[in-house]
Design an enzyme around this catalytic site. Structure first.
Site, PDB file in Angstrom:
ATOM      1  CG  ASP A  63      37.196  27.778  29.714  1.00  0.00           C
ATOM      2  OD1 ASP A  63      35.946  27.694  29.662  1.00  0.00           O
ATOM      3  OD2 ASP A  63      37.906  26.936  30.288  1.00  0.00           O
ATOM      4  CB  VAL A  64      32.140  30.824  28.267  1.00  0.00           C
ATOM      5  CG1 VAL A  64      32.343  31.699  27.046  1.00  0.00           C
ATOM      6  CG2 VAL A  64      31.742  29.404  27.889  1.00  0.00           C
ATOM      7  CE1 TYR A 154      23.597  19.955  24.965  1.00  0.00           C
ATOM      8  CE2 TYR A 154      21.365  19.350  24.349  1.00  0.00           C
ATOM      9  CZ  TYR A 154      22.511  20.097  24.128  1.00  0.00           C
ATOM     10  OH  TYR A 154      22.551  20.996  23.077  1.00  0.00           O
ATOM     11  CE  LYS A 158      22.597  23.206  25.788  1.00  0.00           C
ATOM     12  NZ  LYS A 158      23.256  24.459  25.398  1.00  0.00           N
ATOM     13  CB  SER A 189      27.132  21.883  15.024  1.00  0.00           C
ATOM     14  OG  SER A 189      26.999  20.978  16.099  1.00  0.00           O
TER      15      SER A 189
HETATM   16  N1  NAD Z   1      24.045  20.978  17.211  1.00  0.00           N
HETATM   17  C1  NAD Z   1      22.853  20.741  17.732  1.00  0.00           C
HETATM   18  O1  NAD Z   1      22.147  19.801  17.327  1.00  0.00           O
HETATM   19  C2  NAD Z   1      22.336  21.619  18.834  1.00  0.00           C
HETATM   20  C3  NAD Z   1      20.974  21.551  19.157  1.00  0.00           C
HETATM   21  C4  NAD Z   1      20.494  22.361  20.176  1.00  0.00           C
HETATM   22  C5  NAD Z   1      21.345  23.212  20.839  1.00  0.00           C
HETATM   23  N2  NAD Z   1      22.670  23.246  20.514  1.00  0.00           N
HETATM   24  C6  NAD Z   1      23.538  24.152  21.254  1.00  0.00           C
HETATM   25  O2  NAD Z   1      24.134  25.047  20.354  1.00  0.00           O
HETATM   26  C7  NAD Z   1      25.320  25.596  20.945  1.00  0.00           C
HETATM   27  C8  NAD Z   1      26.439  25.612  19.929  1.00  0.00           C
HETATM   28  O3  NAD Z   1      26.818  24.281  19.661  1.00  0.00           O
HETATM   29  P1  NAD Z   1      27.075  23.719  18.188  1.00  0.00           P
HETATM   30  O4  NAD Z   1      26.078  22.632  17.962  1.00  0.00           O
HETATM   31  O5  NAD Z   1      27.217  24.803  17.209  1.00  0.00           O
HETATM   32  O6  NAD Z   1      28.472  22.965  18.441  1.00  0.00           O
HETATM   33  P2  NAD Z   1      29.972  23.251  17.955  1.00  0.00           P
HETATM   34  O7  NAD Z   1      30.800  22.291  18.715  1.00  0.00           O
HETATM   35  O8  NAD Z   1      30.051  23.227  16.464  1.00  0.00           O
HETATM   36  O9  NAD Z   1      30.259  24.735  18.479  1.00  0.00           O
HETATM   37  C9  NAD Z   1      30.420  24.973  19.838  1.00  0.00           C
HETATM   38  C10 NAD Z   1      31.590  25.932  20.020  1.00  0.00           C
HETATM   39  O10 NAD Z   1      31.688  26.227  21.425  1.00  0.00           O
HETATM   40  C11 NAD Z   1      33.064  26.260  21.767  1.00  0.00           C
HETATM   41  N3  NAD Z   1      33.238  25.993  23.193  1.00  0.00           N
HETATM   42  C12 NAD Z   1      33.051  24.840  23.865  1.00  0.00           C
HETATM   43  N4  NAD Z   1      33.370  24.998  25.159  1.00  0.00           N
HETATM   44  C13 NAD Z   1      33.758  26.291  25.314  1.00  0.00           C
HETATM   45  C14 NAD Z   1      34.197  27.054  26.404  1.00  0.00           C
HETATM   46  N5  NAD Z   1      34.331  26.502  27.626  1.00  0.00           N
HETATM   47  N6  NAD Z   1      34.507  28.356  26.212  1.00  0.00           N
HETATM   48  C15 NAD Z   1      34.381  28.918  24.974  1.00  0.00           C
HETATM   49  N7  NAD Z   1      33.994  28.232  23.896  1.00  0.00           N
HETATM   50  C16 NAD Z   1      33.675  26.927  24.056  1.00  0.00           C
HETATM   51  C17 NAD Z   1      33.685  25.181  20.914  1.00  0.00           C
HETATM   52  O11 NAD Z   1      35.100  25.336  20.788  1.00  0.00           O
HETATM   53  C18 NAD Z   1      32.935  25.342  19.597  1.00  0.00           C
HETATM   54  O12 NAD Z   1      33.619  26.234  18.739  1.00  0.00           O
HETATM   55  C19 NAD Z   1      25.579  24.736  22.195  1.00  0.00           C
HETATM   56  O13 NAD Z   1      25.148  25.443  23.346  1.00  0.00           O
HETATM   57  C20 NAD Z   1      24.708  23.517  21.959  1.00  0.00           C
HETATM   58  O14 NAD Z   1      24.345  22.885  23.168  1.00  0.00           O
HETATM   59  C21 NAD Z   1      23.181  22.480  19.518  1.00  0.00           C
END
Ligand code: NAD
Length: 278
Positions: A63-64, A154, A158, A189
């Site tokens: 858990d980060v 968010y 961010k 995602s």
């Molecule tokens: N999907 C989008 O549209 C998008 C756009 C811009 C930025 N992001 C960013 O990309 C990153 C990845 O997200 P994603 O879209 O792939 O979503 P996702 O939910 O598919 O993947 C996120 C992963 O992070 C893990 N996670 C969540 N909280 C955690 C914690 N406390 N400790 C360890 N792991 C944890 C989850 O279990 C999951 O496997 C995030 O930082 C998100 O904000 C996503």
């Protein structure tokens, strides 16, 4: 930095963008890929996929938002592969709403979207400075350069993640630390489901949750996470700070900097159109 023979850690590696980055790193010949996630089963599956393809990977549940977990993650990676060359601090969540969002939810999203990167940098820096090299990728978002319609937590977290990435690059860039900030718009995602799991059903109404991305999705499109991973690896090879999988974000950032009043007026109109369903 070349990827071949490097040891990489990816948080949030069980799903979405993090999973694609893990698989891409394995395919690019990384010496070891550490798949870290709060979702232990998901991390184990991704590590198994990489191993099945003939590369080396281990899953590490973490858990980060907990500093002890981040420290243990780096120690476990060093035990398994001897060092950490590249750390992709990618785990993140989203919560809908503005200042009315509860303090508990603000604290949780701050801990995951910002403080986790502080813990990572705090643990990595002594190692990087001792070796004179190391690479940190922080997954922020286009929301960290512009804004996130419908989600103050968010947008704020961010922006903070981008600010931290810049500060680290400025402060330690001459001493061997290379930093990149990944700032995509919408990507396919499980972000919506992940965020509900972390914060409860009220975390995300359907209008934000459809792609886990943003209202901007309708304008600039939704990318596949594999495409984002390719951009990340290319940027790491080029040691490029800003990673913009949606190139239009660079134009929006310029417009925002060039005339803030005009940019805000445009964003208000965009918000009003969304609010009226138009
Ligand atoms: N999907 C989008 O549209 C998008 C756009 C811009 C930025 N992001 C960013 O990309 C990153 C990845 O997200 P994603 O879209 O792939 O979503 P996702 O939910 O598919 O993947 C996120 C992963 O992070 C893990 N996670 C969540 N909280 C955690 C914690 N406390 N400790 C360890 N792991 C944890 C989850 O279990 C999951 O496997 C995030 O930082 C998100 O904000 C996503």
């Amino acid at each position: 930095m070349e990827i071949t023979d490097r040891v990489a850690v990816v948080t949030g590696g069980a799903s979405g963008i993090g999973r694609s980055i893990c698989l891409a790193l394995g395919a690019a010949g990384a010496a070891g890929v550490v798949v870290a996630d709060i979702d232990a089963d998901g991390a184990a599956k991704v590590a198994a996929e990489i191993e099945a393809a003939g590369q080396h990977a281990i899953p590490v549940p973490a858990d980060v938002s907990r500093e002890a977990d981040v420290q243990a993650l780096i120690a476990r990676s060093e035990d398994a592969f001897g060092r950490v060359d590249l750390f992709v601090s990618n785990a993140g969540i989203i919560v809908a709403g503005g200042v009315e969002v509860t303090d508990d939810a603000w604290s949780r999203i701050w801990a995951i979207n910002v403080q986790s990167h502080v813990y990572v940098a705090r643990a990595l820096l002594p190692r990087v400075l001792a070796r004179g090299q190391g690479y940190l990728v922080i997954t922020a978002s286009a929301a960290g350069l512009l804004t996130q319609l419908g989600s103050a937590p968010y947008a704020v977290t961010k922006h903070a993640a981008v600010a931290l990435a810049e500060w680290l690059s400025i402060t330690y860039g001459e001493r061997g630390l290379v930093v990149s900030a990944l700032c995509p718009q919408a990507v396919t995602s499980n972000l919506a489901a992940t965020s509900r799991r972390e914060l409860g059903e009220e975390a995300l109404p359907a209008d934000i949750g459809a792609t886990g991305g943003s209202a901007q999705a309708a304008v600039d499109g939704v990318l596949d996470p594999d495409e984002v991973a390719d951009k990340v690896l290319a940027a790491v090879r080029a040691e490029q700070f800003l990673i913009l999988p949606h190139p239009d974000v660079a134009t929006y950032e310029l417009r925002r900097a060039d005339d803030r009043e005009r940019w805000l007026r445009g964003m208000r109109r965009f918000q009003a159109r969304l609010s009226s369903g138009g």
